[in-house]
Design a protein around this motif. Structure first.
Motif, short mmCIF file in Angstrom:
data_model
loop_
_atom_site.label_atom_id
_atom_site.label_comp_id
_atom_site.label_asym_id
_atom_site.label_seq_id
_atom_site.Cartn_x
_atom_site.Cartn_y
_atom_site.Cartn_z
N ASN A 44 0.83 -1.20 0.00
CA ASN A 44 0.00 0.00 0.00
C ASN A 44 0.86 1.26 0.00
N GLN A 45 1.89 1.22 -0.80
CA GLN A 45 2.81 2.34 -0.90
C GLN A 45 3.28 2.46 -2.34
N ASP A 46 3.76 3.62 -2.71
CA ASP A 46 4.21 3.83 -4.09
C ASP A 46 5.44 3.00 -4.39
N ASN A 47 5.50 2.49 -5.62
CA ASN A 47 6.65 1.72 -6.06
C ASN A 47 7.67 2.64 -6.73
N THR A 48 8.95 2.34 -6.54
CA THR A 48 10.01 3.11 -7.18
C THR A 48 10.72 2.22 -8.19
N HIS A 58 20.21 4.24 2.22
CA HIS A 58 18.85 3.80 1.92
C HIS A 58 18.37 2.80 2.98
N ILE A 59 19.25 1.89 3.41
CA ILE A 59 18.92 0.93 4.45
C ILE A 59 18.54 1.66 5.74
N SER A 60 19.33 2.67 6.09
CA SER A 60 19.06 3.43 7.30
C SER A 60 17.71 4.12 7.24
N LEU A 61 17.36 4.64 6.07
CA LEU A 61 16.08 5.31 5.90
C LEU A 61 14.94 4.32 6.08
N ILE A 62 15.07 3.13 5.51
CA ILE A 62 14.06 2.10 5.66
C ILE A 62 13.90 1.74 7.13
N SER A 63 15.02 1.56 7.82
CA SER A 63 15.01 1.15 9.21
C SER A 63 14.34 2.17 10.10
N GLU A 64 14.57 3.45 9.83
CA GLU A 64 14.00 4.51 10.66
C GLU A 64 12.50 4.65 10.44
N LYS A 65 12.07 4.57 9.20
CA LYS A 65 10.66 4.81 8.88
C LYS A 65 9.81 3.56 9.02
N ASN A 66 10.35 2.42 8.77
CA ASN A 66 9.56 1.20 8.70
C ASN A 66 10.44 0.01 9.05
N PRO A 67 10.78 -0.20 10.32
CA PRO A 67 11.77 -1.22 10.69
C PRO A 67 11.43 -2.64 10.28
N GLU A 68 10.12 -2.97 10.19
CA GLU A 68 9.75 -4.34 9.85
C GLU A 68 10.15 -4.72 8.43
N LEU A 69 10.47 -3.72 7.60
CA LEU A 69 10.90 -4.00 6.23
C LEU A 69 12.39 -4.31 6.15
N SER A 70 13.08 -4.26 7.26
CA SER A 70 14.51 -4.54 7.27
C SER A 70 14.78 -6.04 7.36
N ASP A 252 14.29 -15.77 -9.52
CA ASP A 252 13.49 -15.31 -10.66
C ASP A 252 12.24 -14.62 -10.12
N THR A 253 12.16 -13.32 -10.27
CA THR A 253 11.01 -12.55 -9.80
C THR A 253 10.18 -11.99 -10.96
N SER A 254 10.37 -12.54 -12.13
CA SER A 254 9.73 -11.97 -13.32
C SER A 254 8.21 -12.03 -13.27
N GLN A 255 7.64 -12.95 -12.49
CA GLN A 255 6.19 -13.09 -12.42
C GLN A 255 5.58 -12.34 -11.23
N TRP A 256 6.41 -11.71 -10.42
CA TRP A 256 5.90 -11.01 -9.24
C TRP A 256 5.17 -9.73 -9.63
N ASP A 257 4.27 -9.29 -8.77
CA ASP A 257 3.59 -8.02 -8.98
C ASP A 257 4.62 -6.90 -8.94
N PRO A 258 4.62 -6.00 -9.93
CA PRO A 258 5.63 -4.93 -9.97
C PRO A 258 5.55 -3.97 -8.79
N HIS A 259 4.44 -4.00 -8.06
CA HIS A 259 4.28 -3.11 -6.91
C HIS A 259 4.62 -3.80 -5.60
N HIS A 260 5.20 -4.98 -5.67
CA HIS A 260 5.59 -5.67 -4.44
C HIS A 260 6.55 -4.78 -3.65
N VAL A 261 6.40 -4.80 -2.34
CA VAL A 261 7.20 -3.94 -1.47
C VAL A 261 8.70 -4.17 -1.65
#
Length: 290
Positions: A44-48, A58-70, A252-261
Protein backbone atom coordinates in the motif's frame (compact mmCIF):
# COMPACT_ATOMS: atom_id res chain seq x y z
CA UNK A 1 -3.46 -38.54 10.87
CA UNK A 2 -1.25 -41.59 10.89
CA UNK A 3 1.23 -42.52 13.56
CA UNK A 4 4.13 -41.34 11.38
CA UNK A 5 2.90 -37.76 11.58
CA UNK A 6 1.72 -37.58 15.20
CA UNK A 7 5.16 -36.94 16.79
CA UNK A 8 5.71 -34.12 14.29
CA UNK A 9 2.38 -32.55 15.25
CA UNK A 10 3.35 -32.57 18.92
CA UNK A 11 6.72 -31.01 18.12
CA UNK A 12 5.25 -28.29 15.92
CA UNK A 13 2.63 -27.28 18.44
CA UNK A 14 5.53 -26.63 20.82
CA UNK A 15 7.44 -24.68 18.16
CA UNK A 16 4.45 -22.44 17.44
CA UNK A 17 3.81 -21.60 21.07
CA UNK A 18 7.46 -20.77 21.66
CA UNK A 19 8.20 -18.81 18.51
CA UNK A 20 5.19 -16.75 17.45
CA UNK A 21 5.00 -13.00 16.96
CA UNK A 22 3.61 -10.94 19.80
CA UNK A 23 0.04 -9.90 18.99
CA UNK A 24 -2.42 -7.37 20.29
CA UNK A 25 -6.17 -6.93 20.75
CA UNK A 26 -8.14 -10.11 20.28
CA UNK A 27 -4.99 -12.08 19.42
CA UNK A 28 -4.62 -10.23 16.12
CA UNK A 29 -1.51 -8.31 15.16
CA UNK A 30 -2.50 -5.18 13.33
CA UNK A 31 -1.07 -1.83 12.35
CA UNK A 32 0.71 -0.22 9.44
CA UNK A 33 2.65 -3.35 8.50
CA UNK A 34 0.27 -6.07 9.59
CA UNK A 35 0.99 -8.25 6.58
CA UNK A 36 3.92 -10.49 5.85
CA UNK A 37 6.39 -8.50 3.79
CA UNK A 38 7.26 -11.64 1.84
CA UNK A 39 3.86 -12.03 0.22
CA UNK A 40 3.52 -11.08 -3.41
CA UNK A 41 0.50 -8.82 -3.26
CA UNK A 42 1.00 -5.10 -3.92
CA UNK A 43 2.15 -2.95 -1.03
CA UNK A 44 0.00 0.00 0.00
CA UNK A 45 2.81 2.34 -0.90
CA UNK A 46 4.21 3.83 -4.09
CA UNK A 47 6.65 1.72 -6.06
CA UNK A 48 10.01 3.11 -7.18
CA UNK A 49 11.38 1.82 -10.48
CA UNK A 50 14.85 3.26 -9.99
CA UNK A 51 17.80 1.08 -10.95
CA UNK A 52 19.89 2.41 -8.05
CA UNK A 53 21.38 -0.23 -5.78
CA UNK A 54 20.58 -0.58 -2.11
CA UNK A 55 23.13 1.41 -0.13
CA UNK A 56 23.74 2.05 3.57
CA UNK A 57 21.89 5.38 3.53
CA UNK A 58 18.85 3.80 1.92
CA UNK A 59 18.92 0.93 4.45
CA UNK A 60 19.06 3.43 7.30
CA UNK A 61 16.08 5.31 5.90
CA UNK A 62 14.06 2.10 5.66
CA UNK A 63 15.01 1.15 9.21
CA UNK A 64 14.00 4.51 10.66
CA UNK A 65 10.66 4.81 8.88
CA UNK A 66 9.56 1.20 8.70
CA UNK A 67 11.77 -1.22 10.69
CA UNK A 68 9.75 -4.34 9.85
CA UNK A 69 10.90 -4.00 6.23
CA UNK A 70 14.51 -4.54 7.27
CA UNK A 71 14.59 -8.19 6.23
CA UNK A 72 15.63 -7.85 2.58
CA UNK A 73 19.17 -8.05 1.22
CA UNK A 74 20.98 -8.42 -2.09
CA UNK A 75 22.14 -11.85 -3.22
CA UNK A 76 25.82 -10.94 -3.38
CA UNK A 77 25.94 -9.37 0.11
CA UNK A 78 25.56 -12.57 2.16
CA UNK A 79 29.23 -12.93 3.07
CA UNK A 80 31.25 -13.42 6.25
CA UNK A 81 31.80 -10.10 8.00
CA UNK A 82 28.93 -8.34 6.26
CA UNK A 83 26.86 -6.18 8.61
CA UNK A 84 23.13 -5.94 7.91
CA UNK A 85 20.27 -4.18 9.74
CA UNK A 86 17.68 -6.90 10.33
CA UNK A 87 14.33 -6.88 12.11
CA UNK A 88 13.66 -10.02 14.18
CA UNK A 89 10.43 -9.62 16.19
CA UNK A 90 10.42 -10.35 19.90
CA UNK A 91 8.43 -13.33 21.15
CA UNK A 92 5.52 -13.41 23.60
CA UNK A 93 3.85 -16.85 23.64
CA UNK A 94 1.13 -15.66 26.03
CA UNK A 95 -0.37 -13.36 23.40
CA UNK A 96 0.20 -15.50 20.31
CA UNK A 97 -2.72 -16.92 18.33
CA UNK A 98 -2.91 -20.64 18.83
CA UNK A 99 -3.53 -23.52 16.48
CA UNK A 100 -6.89 -25.16 16.12
CA UNK A 101 -7.42 -28.80 15.34
CA UNK A 102 -8.70 -29.65 11.87
CA UNK A 103 -12.12 -30.41 13.33
CA UNK A 104 -12.28 -27.00 15.03
CA UNK A 105 -11.02 -24.99 12.05
CA UNK A 106 -13.34 -26.82 9.63
CA UNK A 107 -16.32 -25.82 11.76
CA UNK A 108 -15.61 -22.09 11.25
CA UNK A 109 -16.15 -20.49 7.80
CA UNK A 110 -13.02 -19.04 6.20
CA UNK A 111 -13.96 -16.95 3.17
CA UNK A 112 -14.83 -13.38 2.29
CA UNK A 113 -18.32 -14.50 1.26
CA UNK A 114 -18.93 -15.54 4.87
CA UNK A 115 -17.22 -12.52 6.40
CA UNK A 116 -20.29 -11.06 8.19
CA UNK A 117 -20.87 -14.40 9.89
CA UNK A 118 -17.16 -14.67 10.83
CA UNK A 119 -17.22 -11.22 12.46
CA UNK A 120 -20.34 -12.15 14.40
CA UNK A 121 -18.76 -15.44 15.47
CA UNK A 122 -15.73 -13.63 16.93
CA UNK A 123 -17.75 -10.63 18.15
CA UNK A 124 -15.81 -8.02 16.11
CA UNK A 125 -17.45 -4.97 14.57
CA UNK A 126 -16.95 -4.51 10.83
CA UNK A 127 -15.01 -1.27 11.40
CA UNK A 128 -12.66 -2.66 14.05
CA UNK A 129 -8.92 -3.05 13.51
CA UNK A 130 -9.37 -6.79 13.93
CA UNK A 131 -11.95 -6.91 11.14
CA UNK A 132 -9.67 -4.96 8.78
CA UNK A 133 -6.77 -7.33 9.46
CA UNK A 134 -8.96 -10.42 9.06
CA UNK A 135 -10.35 -9.23 5.73
CA UNK A 136 -6.83 -8.64 4.43
CA UNK A 137 -5.84 -12.14 5.52
CA UNK A 138 -8.80 -13.65 3.66
CA UNK A 139 -7.90 -11.55 0.61
CA UNK A 140 -4.34 -12.87 0.65
CA UNK A 141 -5.63 -16.42 0.91
CA UNK A 142 -8.10 -16.02 -1.97
CA UNK A 143 -5.79 -14.08 -4.30
CA UNK A 144 -4.84 -16.21 -7.38
CA UNK A 145 -1.41 -17.82 -7.50
CA UNK A 146 1.14 -16.37 -9.89
CA UNK A 147 2.50 -18.41 -12.80
CA UNK A 148 4.52 -21.39 -11.57
CA UNK A 149 3.34 -21.02 -7.98
CA UNK A 150 1.32 -23.35 -5.75
CA UNK A 151 -0.28 -21.65 -2.75
CA UNK A 152 -2.69 -22.42 0.07
CA UNK A 153 -3.72 -21.11 3.46
CA UNK A 154 -3.57 -23.57 6.34
CA UNK A 155 -5.99 -23.11 9.22
CA UNK A 156 -4.80 -26.21 11.09
CA UNK A 157 -1.55 -28.11 11.37
CA UNK A 158 -3.13 -31.21 9.85
CA UNK A 159 -4.25 -29.32 6.74
CA UNK A 160 -0.80 -27.76 6.39
CA UNK A 161 0.95 -31.14 6.53
CA UNK A 162 -1.51 -32.65 4.05
CA UNK A 163 -0.89 -29.83 1.57
CA UNK A 164 2.88 -29.96 1.97
CA UNK A 165 2.79 -33.71 1.42
CA UNK A 166 0.79 -33.15 -1.77
CA UNK A 167 3.27 -30.61 -3.15
CA UNK A 168 6.30 -32.78 -2.39
CA UNK A 169 4.65 -36.07 -3.37
CA UNK A 170 6.30 -37.54 -0.30
CA UNK A 171 5.57 -38.14 3.38
CA UNK A 172 9.19 -37.46 4.32
CA UNK A 173 9.97 -33.79 4.88
CA UNK A 174 11.42 -31.59 7.60
CA UNK A 175 10.94 -28.20 9.15
CA UNK A 176 13.48 -25.42 8.74
CA UNK A 177 13.11 -22.05 10.48
CA UNK A 178 14.82 -19.16 12.24
CA UNK A 179 15.98 -19.80 15.81
CA UNK A 180 16.98 -17.25 18.41
CA UNK A 181 20.14 -18.38 20.22
CA UNK A 182 19.75 -15.84 23.05
CA UNK A 183 17.11 -15.56 25.76
CA UNK A 184 16.29 -12.00 24.76
CA UNK A 185 17.45 -9.28 22.41
CA UNK A 186 17.84 -5.62 23.30
CA UNK A 187 16.05 -4.46 20.18
CA UNK A 188 14.03 -6.20 17.43
CA UNK A 189 15.93 -4.08 14.89
CA UNK A 190 19.71 -3.97 15.15
CA UNK A 191 22.80 -4.55 13.05
CA UNK A 192 23.77 -8.19 12.64
CA UNK A 193 27.08 -9.51 11.37
CA UNK A 194 27.38 -12.68 9.31
CA UNK A 195 29.93 -14.69 11.33
CA UNK A 196 30.17 -17.89 9.30
CA UNK A 197 29.95 -18.80 5.63
CA UNK A 198 26.21 -19.24 4.97
CA UNK A 199 25.17 -22.86 4.57
CA UNK A 200 23.04 -23.46 1.47
CA UNK A 201 20.28 -26.00 2.11
CA UNK A 202 19.78 -27.97 -1.09
CA UNK A 203 16.18 -28.92 -1.75
CA UNK A 204 14.31 -29.89 -4.91
CA UNK A 205 11.25 -27.97 -3.66
CA UNK A 206 10.59 -25.44 -0.91
CA UNK A 207 7.32 -24.56 0.79
CA UNK A 208 7.40 -21.38 2.86
CA UNK A 209 4.60 -20.62 5.32
CA UNK A 210 4.02 -17.13 6.73
CA UNK A 211 1.76 -16.44 9.70
CA UNK A 212 -1.08 -14.00 9.02
CA UNK A 213 -3.18 -12.05 11.55
CA UNK A 214 -6.33 -13.88 12.60
CA UNK A 215 -8.03 -14.90 15.86
CA UNK A 216 -6.36 -18.28 15.50
CA UNK A 217 -3.17 -19.33 13.72
CA UNK A 218 -3.42 -19.06 9.92
CA UNK A 219 -0.47 -19.66 7.61
CA UNK A 220 -0.11 -18.51 4.02
CA UNK A 221 2.05 -21.14 2.32
CA UNK A 222 3.49 -21.14 -1.18
CA UNK A 223 5.95 -22.94 -3.39
CA UNK A 224 7.36 -21.65 -6.67
CA UNK A 225 8.75 -23.73 -9.50
CA UNK A 226 11.45 -21.19 -10.35
CA UNK A 227 14.93 -21.31 -8.85
CA UNK A 228 15.17 -20.47 -5.15
CA UNK A 229 18.15 -20.76 -2.85
CA UNK A 230 17.66 -21.51 0.84
CA UNK A 231 20.30 -20.69 3.44
CA UNK A 232 21.07 -21.14 7.11
CA UNK A 233 22.91 -18.02 8.29
CA UNK A 234 24.63 -17.57 11.65
CA UNK A 235 24.34 -13.96 12.80
CA UNK A 236 25.63 -12.00 15.79
CA UNK A 237 23.78 -8.87 16.90
CA UNK A 238 25.17 -5.64 18.27
CA UNK A 239 23.98 -6.73 21.72
CA UNK A 240 26.02 -9.94 21.46
CA UNK A 241 22.99 -12.15 20.92
CA UNK A 242 22.95 -14.79 18.22
CA UNK A 243 20.40 -15.83 15.61
CA UNK A 244 20.49 -18.91 13.41
CA UNK A 245 18.45 -17.44 10.59
CA UNK A 246 16.64 -19.01 7.69
CA UNK A 247 17.00 -16.94 4.52
CA UNK A 248 15.86 -17.40 0.95
CA UNK A 249 16.85 -15.86 -2.37
CA UNK A 250 14.19 -15.81 -5.08
CA UNK A 251 16.33 -15.95 -8.19
CA UNK A 252 13.49 -15.31 -10.66
CA UNK A 253 11.01 -12.55 -9.80
CA UNK A 254 9.73 -11.97 -13.32
CA UNK A 255 6.19 -13.09 -12.42
CA UNK A 256 5.90 -11.01 -9.24
CA UNK A 257 3.59 -8.02 -8.98
CA UNK A 258 5.63 -4.93 -9.97
CA UNK A 259 4.28 -3.11 -6.91
CA UNK A 260 5.59 -5.67 -4.44
CA UNK A 261 7.20 -3.94 -1.47
CA UNK A 262 10.54 -5.70 -2.14
CA UNK A 263 11.02 -3.85 -5.43
CA UNK A 264 10.40 -0.50 -3.78
CA UNK A 265 12.91 -1.24 -1.03
CA UNK A 266 15.56 -2.74 -3.26
CA UNK A 267 14.96 -0.23 -6.04
CA UNK A 268 14.59 -2.80 -8.76
CA UNK A 269 11.87 -4.30 -10.99
CA UNK A 270 10.51 -7.82 -11.64
CA UNK A 271 13.10 -10.09 -13.21
CA UNK A 272 15.98 -7.62 -12.89
CA UNK A 273 17.72 -9.26 -9.94
CA UNK A 274 17.13 -11.84 -7.19
CA UNK A 275 15.17 -10.82 -4.11
CA UNK A 276 16.49 -12.21 -0.82
CA UNK A 277 15.01 -11.99 2.65
CA UNK A 278 15.29 -13.45 6.13
CA UNK A 279 12.39 -15.35 7.70
CA UNK A 280 10.94 -14.28 11.07
CA UNK A 281 10.95 -16.96 13.76
CA UNK A 282 7.25 -17.77 13.34
CA UNK A 283 7.61 -18.52 9.61
CA UNK A 284 7.98 -22.16 8.60
CA UNK A 285 10.01 -23.55 5.74
CA UNK A 286 9.37 -27.13 4.64
CA UNK A 287 11.84 -29.13 2.52
CA UNK A 288 11.59 -32.75 1.33
CA UNK A 289 14.08 -35.31 2.58
CA UNK A 290 14.32 -37.01 -0.78
Amino acid sequence: MGSKISPLIVLLYSVFFLQCFPTTEGHIKHGKNWNSNHLRLPANQDNTNSDKKLDDDHISLISEKNPELSVFFYYNTLKVGKKLPIYFPTKDPSTSPHLLSRQESDSIPFSTSQFPYILKFFSFSKTSKQAIAMRKTLHHCEFPAIKGETKFCATSLESMLDSVRGIFGSTKFRLFNTNYLSESMLSPLQNYTVIETPNEILARKIVACHMLPYPYAVFYCHSQESDNKLYKVLLEGEDGGGVEAAAICHMDTSQWDPHHVAFRIMKTVPGASPVCHFFPADNLVWIPLS
